[in-house]
Design a protein around this motif. Structure first.
Motif, short mmCIF file in Angstrom:
data_model
loop_
_atom_site.label_atom_id
_atom_site.label_comp_id
_atom_site.label_asym_id
_atom_site.label_seq_id
_atom_site.Cartn_x
_atom_site.Cartn_y
_atom_site.Cartn_z
N VAL A 132 62.99 26.90 49.87
CA VAL A 132 64.28 27.51 49.58
C VAL A 132 65.20 26.45 49.00
CG1 VAL A 132 66.27 28.74 50.55
CG2 VAL A 132 63.97 29.13 51.48
N THR A 133 65.83 26.78 47.87
CA THR A 133 66.86 25.91 47.30
C THR A 133 68.20 26.42 47.80
OG1 THR A 133 65.52 25.50 45.33
CG2 THR A 133 67.87 25.00 45.19
N VAL A 134 68.95 25.54 48.48
CA VAL A 134 70.14 26.00 49.21
C VAL A 134 71.33 25.09 48.97
CG1 VAL A 134 69.44 24.71 51.27
CG2 VAL A 134 70.96 26.67 51.52
N ASP A 135 72.52 25.72 48.89
CA ASP A 135 73.79 24.99 48.97
C ASP A 135 74.28 25.11 50.41
OD1 ASP A 135 73.59 24.63 46.27
OD2 ASP A 135 75.14 26.08 45.73
N PHE A 136 74.91 24.07 50.93
CA PHE A 136 75.34 24.13 52.33
C PHE A 136 76.63 23.35 52.54
CE2 PHE A 136 72.64 20.44 51.82
CZ PHE A 136 73.28 19.45 52.54
N GLN A 190 66.32 21.34 48.31
CA GLN A 190 65.10 22.10 48.50
C GLN A 190 64.55 21.84 49.90
OE1 GLN A 190 62.63 20.91 45.14
NE2 GLN A 190 63.27 22.74 44.01
N VAL A 191 64.32 22.92 50.65
CA VAL A 191 63.83 22.82 52.02
C VAL A 191 62.57 23.67 52.14
CG1 VAL A 191 64.33 23.22 54.44
CG2 VAL A 191 66.17 22.52 52.89
N VAL A 192 61.46 23.08 52.57
CA VAL A 192 60.25 23.83 52.88
C VAL A 192 60.33 24.22 54.34
CG1 VAL A 192 57.74 23.77 53.01
CG2 VAL A 192 58.91 22.61 51.13
N GLY A 234 59.57 20.45 58.87
CA GLY A 234 60.13 19.48 59.79
C GLY A 234 60.94 18.39 59.12
N ARG A 235 61.22 18.55 57.83
CA ARG A 235 61.98 17.52 57.13
C ARG A 235 63.49 17.73 57.24
NH1 ARG A 235 58.32 16.74 51.61
NH2 ARG A 235 56.41 16.08 52.71
N ALA A 236 63.89 18.91 57.69
CA ALA A 236 65.30 19.17 57.98
C ALA A 236 65.42 19.49 59.46
CB ALA A 236 65.81 20.32 57.12
N ILE A 237 66.66 19.56 59.97
CA ILE A 237 66.88 19.90 61.37
C ILE A 237 66.25 21.26 61.65
CG2 ILE A 237 68.66 20.34 63.11
CD1 ILE A 237 70.50 18.51 61.46
N LEU A 286 75.59 28.72 54.36
CA LEU A 286 74.38 28.56 53.57
C LEU A 286 74.36 29.57 52.44
CD1 LEU A 286 71.86 28.36 56.57
CD2 LEU A 286 72.87 26.42 55.35
N THR A 287 73.96 29.11 51.26
CA THR A 287 73.75 30.00 50.12
C THR A 287 72.37 29.73 49.56
OG1 THR A 287 76.10 30.04 49.57
CG2 THR A 287 74.56 30.71 47.84
N ALA A 288 71.50 30.74 49.61
CA ALA A 288 70.14 30.59 49.07
C ALA A 288 70.19 30.76 47.56
CB ALA A 288 69.22 31.61 49.70
#
Length: 435
Positions: free
Chosen positions: A164-168, A186-188, A192-195, A235-237
């Protein structure tokens, strides 16, 4: 020369030495006469300087050198006559050093302990074994596919494994914080690479959707001011992409260096690689069992100085792995966590050394260079590593120590009671455990 040896504590020894003044003055006079033949002194021709002048100018220096030499010689002589094997260099305590008197000093040392090793034919060793099945090869190739995963846009809500490509924009107690705002990240989901809460909040979001979600920072979060805090994120996807795994075909095989033979050749190479990994895992587990049994059955008294040296080496190794340098010993990490590993290392070194000496297990040139080649081959620049290692005496000694350890392990395994314990490739190597 006269000397006495007394036991201080444990492996500690105090060697008190007395050297007659006549021997000291004789050595000083001999050195002065030699110096008189070569010294350059203003006003005198070379080799014609009177001995009193030489004594006046160089007497103190020459006596110091003579005393140092006599201490070294007498200390070594005492070790030889008493059959003492020091664990470290001596600490010299002057007792009587003034000219005109007998020379007296004490050398404080720790000696190497007496090491006795029980017969090893009673040792019970389990050798893990694993047959590599076609299913194991399939699992490995699937893992290789996931190394080359791609993504493509999907028209659905995000699921685990999607990117997911996200603005936060994040806030703690309603206040924005440094690093809490970003765009096009970009978050998969599930990587486990983000909280964890942040990743979980993305599940179910579709392209263009906006939401506010609670996120708790872990207690061990790197930014201490945020650790354990509760936050909320807007969050905005921007996009949702699903995984696309490559097809296992000739092109896939070529990506892993298989230029001929296609998939069959790839599977054969994967199997060979797994067999090498399995063999190494078996060797590692056998080695650990042998060393554990050797230490368990053969307790040995340890020189404190050797343990302290090993503690400091472990501390320095940790700092080196962290890429840190220190200016003095006060910057070393606490010693307590390293003491028990240091004691095990010292004990094992003494036991291995005794077995190698007793059974005449010496590292031959062929084995040493085979180990060097194996080491160098694991680097992208093997020739440079090979050359630099050959020029480094400490590095070569480490390689020789490794070879001796292998010889001792082989010697014990050839005499111990070894039984096979069948298992799977995954159990043997830990493959798939990360997933």
């Amino acid at each position: 020369m006269q000397f006495t040896v007394t036991t201080t504590e444990g492996l500690g020894r105090r060697i008190e030495v007395q050297i007659p003044n006549t021997r000291v003055t004789g050595e000083v006079d001999r050195r002065l006469r030699e110096l008189s033949r070569t010294a350059n002194v203003r006003g005198f021709r070379k080799g014609k300087v009177p001995l009193p002048v030489i004594k006046q100018q160089y007497g103190s220096q020459v006596r110091g050198e003579a005393v140092d030499q006599l201490i070294r010689e007498s200390y070594n002589d005492a070790l030889s006559k008493e059959n003492l094997r020091p664990a470290t260099n001596p600490r010299i305590e002057p007792i009587q050093m003034e000219p005109g008197n007998d020379l007296k000093y004490a050398a404080l040392i720790e000696v190497m302990p007496e090491v006795s090793i029980k017969p090893v034919d009673s040792l019970a060793i389990e050798r893990p074994t694993a047959e590599i099945t076609e299913a194991d090869v399939d699992a490995m190739i699937e893992s290789m596919r996931r190394q080359r995963v791609g993504y493509e846009a999907v028209e659905r809500a995000a699921e685990k494994g999607d990117r997911v490509t996200v603005d936060f924009a994040g806030r703690v107690d309603g206040v924005a914080f440094e690093g809490g705002t970003g765009t096009d990240m970009q978050v998969v989901i599930g990587s486990g690479r983000a909280i964890a809460d942040f990743e979980a909040a993305l599940v179910g979001m579709s392209k263009g959707e906006t939401k506010t979600a609670p996120v708790k920072f872990p207690d061990n979060y790197g930014a201490k001011e945020l650790a354990g805090k509760n936050a909320e994120f807007d969050l905005t996807a921007k996009s949702v992409e699903g995984e696309v795994l490559p097809t296992v075909d000739d092109e896939f095989s070529q990506a892993f260096g298989i230029t001929e033979g296609g998939i069959d050749a790839l599977r054969a190479e994967v199997r060979r690689s797994m067999e090498r990994e399995a063999a190494q895992a078996v060797r590692t587990k056998l080695r650990a069992q042998v060393f554990e049994a050797l230490q368990r059955d053969n307790p040995v008294e340890l020189p404190r100085a050797l343990v302290e040296e090993q503690v400091q080496q472990l501390q320095l190794d940790l700092l080196q792995r962290m890429g840190r340098q220190i200016q003095d010993a006060s910057q070393l990490p606490p010693r307590e966590p390293f003491e028990e590993p240091a004691r095990r290392r010292v004990a094992l070194g003494l036991l291995i050394g005794e077995l190698a000496r007793r059974e005449k297990l010496q590292p031959d040139r062929e084995r040493v260079f085979a180990r060097l080649e194996e080491l160098a081959a694991s680097y992208p620049n093997p020739e440079e590593v090979r050359r630099s290692t050959l020029q480094n005496a400490d590095a070569m000694r480490q390689i020789e120590t490794g070879v001796v350890e292998d010889l001792v392990v082989d010697w014990i395994l050839s005499r111990a009671r070894v039984t096979d314990r069948p298992g799977s490739f995954a159990e043997l190597t830990g493959f798939g455990r990360q997933a």
